[in-house]
Write an enzyme that holds these catalytic residues in place. Structure first.
Site, PDB file in Angstrom:
ATOM      1  N   GLU A   1       0.822  -1.203   0.000  1.00  0.00           N
ATOM      2  CA  GLU A   1       0.000   0.000   0.000  1.00  0.00           C
ATOM      3  C   GLU A   1       0.865   1.265   0.000  1.00  0.00           C
ATOM      4  OE1 GLU A   1      -4.312  -0.062   1.748  1.00  0.00           O
ATOM      5  OE2 GLU A   1      -3.032   0.871   3.237  1.00  0.00           O
TER       6      GLU A   1
ATOM      7  N   HIS B   1       7.392 -26.972  -0.857  1.00  0.00           N
ATOM      8  CA  HIS B   1       6.697 -28.066  -1.540  1.00  0.00           C
ATOM      9  C   HIS B   1       5.549 -27.543  -2.398  1.00  0.00           C
ATOM     10  CE1 HIS B   1       8.917 -31.160   0.724  1.00  0.00           C
ATOM     11  NE2 HIS B   1       9.086 -30.143   1.549  1.00  0.00           N
TER      12      HIS B   1
ATOM     13  N   LYS C   1     -14.022   1.114  -3.907  1.00  0.00           N
ATOM     14  CA  LYS C   1     -15.057   1.608  -2.993  1.00  0.00           C
ATOM     15  C   LYS C   1     -16.114   2.393  -3.759  1.00  0.00           C
ATOM     16  CE  LYS C   1     -11.985   2.319   0.954  1.00  0.00           C
ATOM     17  NZ  LYS C   1     -11.357   3.336   1.771  1.00  0.00           N
TER      18      LYS C   1
HETATM   19  O1  PA5 Z   1      -2.929   1.813   5.974  1.00  0.00           O
HETATM   20  C1  PA5 Z   1      -4.015   2.331   5.808  1.00  0.00           C
HETATM   21  O2  PA5 Z   1      -4.201   3.545   5.947  1.00  0.00           O
HETATM   22  C2  PA5 Z   1      -5.230   1.497   5.471  1.00  0.00           C
HETATM   23  O3  PA5 Z   1      -4.898   0.192   5.207  1.00  0.00           O
HETATM   24  C3  PA5 Z   1      -6.223   1.540   6.616  1.00  0.00           C
HETATM   25  O4  PA5 Z   1      -5.625   1.032   7.774  1.00  0.00           O
HETATM   26  C4  PA5 Z   1      -7.479   0.729   6.293  1.00  0.00           C
HETATM   27  O5  PA5 Z   1      -8.027   1.153   5.077  1.00  0.00           O
HETATM   28  C5  PA5 Z   1      -8.503   0.926   7.396  1.00  0.00           C
HETATM   29  O6  PA5 Z   1      -8.812   2.257   7.566  1.00  0.00           O
HETATM   30  P1  PA5 Z   1      -9.558   2.792   8.834  1.00  0.00           P
HETATM   31  O7  PA5 Z   1      -8.727   2.558  10.020  1.00  0.00           O
HETATM   32  O8  PA5 Z   1      -9.776   4.246   8.566  1.00  0.00           O
HETATM   33  O9  PA5 Z   1     -10.877   2.037   8.935  1.00  0.00           O
END
Ligand code: PA5
Length: 440
Positions: A284, A305, A419
């Site tokens: 990410e 394996h 989303k």
């Molecule tokens: O690293 C990030 O920002 C994302 O992976 C969030 O942790 C994830 O989308 C969850 O978001 P939130 O804590 O706002 O629900």
């Protein structure tokens, strides 16, 4: 030294490493001086030494209350809001935490998918148990945990009534805004804060990771001390003393040579969720502007394996990063067998730990020989301190690496696309135009 980086299987010579050091220094400086892109989200960098000590004590006290009060602790969250604590729970307490550890509540992670089967199964397992809940969302609006929490809140209120259920629900969210904060205030839930300047995937060192860890009986003081030791060590701006520099150099040199897939390998099943946390951290953070290494993972020797064949013989676009635990502290000795029908007496008297180590060494030689560069990251042992140090090591490396790649490691614009489409397809208000477009 709790984290060390060995590049002897990388094929990188000292000269090339030194060439990269100059660029890494610049990226490292951006991180520590907060002059790079996304610098509003660098609150995690010195958090190990400036975290809110009062809130930290409250986490410990609350976790004691939760441990006394309940048999089951539900952690509702997705992405950075659950991967770190899940990784820590498995790494420190083992793969069979819920079955083996009886003096702390069973812990289930929900709200990290939209599967009705998954949620129904957990609700069935816990229906006769005493339950507490930690709902975690920085934004407070993420769909998956919000859906799960609505269902769980209803279940809790039917079971305990609204007042008692409010005493059993804990919210971890933003300090000043968001739907979850509004709900927590209205329902009078105890709340814990994720700082404005700390993104989800860097939040394992905040209440996001710490409350579930503490409920599980993990020593979060030691965990934070491990992270703090990393803070001191990894701010050093040179390749000889800072293992982050070596790791960042390795993966970026590999990338520049066209090796686009990094495989994180472990030889300890208790690290399989650690790899999930690591994949989110790097995936990410770096996968932007059509750039970035693809982070993947394998659990050895199991995956020798399955994926072992591809790694040894498939396309040469891979490199490996191996996590090695120097001392496992869990010893099983191979017994001698009089008949030796399985032919294993040559191993008798050896510990499984030693045999596993030889598997690592043998695989290292095979993969390097087969054209897959290797880097070995060694931690002394797997405890709260080293885990804090290792997680912080990867967080710093990720920040530096992202800057080196020329992207902003601290945003995640790409996660919005699905989303938007999902909201439009579900008929959410404000998405009418996109709905029409998707249907046409
Ligand atoms: O690293 C990030 O920002 C994302 O992976 C969030 O942790 C994830 O989308 C969850 O978001 P939130 O804590 O706002 O629900």
């Amino acid at each position: 030294m709790s984290v060390s980086v060995d590049l002897k299987g990388s094929g990188i010579n000292f000269k090339l490493l030194k060439e990269f050091e100059i660029e890494i220094k610049k990226a490292h400086k951006k991180l520590y001086d907060r002059t790079g892109e996304g610098s509003d989200f660098l609150g995690w960098v010195d958090w190990p030494i400036r975290y809110d000590k009062q809130e930290f004590e409250r986490i410990i006290n609350t976790s004691e209350v939760i441990r006394k009060k309940c048999q089951v602790f539900l952690v509702v969250g997705i992405g950075g809001s659950y991967l770190g604590s899940k990784a820590a729970l498995e790494a420190i307490k083992g793969n069979f935490y819920n079955q083996m550890i009886k003096d702390t509540p069973d812990i289930f992670f929900v709200g990290n998918n939209i599967s009705s089967r998954y949620l129904m199964d957990i609700l069935e397992i816990i229906k006769d148990k005493e339950i507490c809940v930690n709902v975690i969302s920085k934004s407070g609006t993420t769909t998956e945990p919000a859906i799960a929490f609505r269902i769980i809140k209803r279940m809790m209120e039917e079971k305990y009534g609204r007042e008692e259920s409010a005493r059993r629900i804990f919210a971890t969210t933003d300090k000043s805004r968001g739907a979850l904060l509004d709900l927590a205030k209205k329902e009078n839930y105890e709340t814990f804060v994720i700082g404005d300047d700390i993104g989800g995937r860097f939040s394992v060192i905040t209440p996001v990771g710490l409350l579930p860890m503490s409920v599980a009986g993990i020593d979060i003081k030691k965990f934070m001390l491990g992270a703090a030791s990393g803070y001191e060590k990894y701010k050093t701006p040179n390749i000889d003393d800072n293992p982050c520099f070596k790791y960042v150099a390795y993966r970026n040199i590999m990338y520049s040579k066209g090796k686009k897939i990094e495989i994180l390998a472990n030889y300890e099943p208790a690290l399989s969720n650690f790899s999930e946390w690591w994949k989110q951290l790097f995936g990410e953070s770096e996968g932007k502007d059509h750039r970035g290494l693809y982070p993947s993972s394998v659990n050895f020797t199991s995956d020798l394996h399955s994926m072992g064949q591809y790694i040894q013989d498939g396309e040469r676009h891979l490199f490996e990063t191996v996590i090695r635990i120097a001392d496992q502290n869990h010893k099983i000795i191979m017994p001698k067998d009089e008949n030796d029908l399985d032919g294993l007496n040559y191993l008798s008297g050896k510990s499984l730990e030693d045999i596993n180590e030889k598997a690592l060494e043998g695989t290292f030689l095979a993969h390097v020989g087969g054209g897959v560069p290797n880097c070995i990251i060694t931690v002394d042992t797997l405890d709260s301190f080293t885990l804090g140090s290792l997680m912080y090591f990867f967080m710093v490396s990720c920040g530096i690496s992202g800057y080196l790649l020329g992207i902003n490691p601290f945003n995640q614009p790409g996660v919005e696309a699905y989303k938007q489409n999902m909201f439009a397809l579900l008929g959410k208000q404000g998405y009418e135009e996109l709905h029409e477009k998707l249907l046409s």
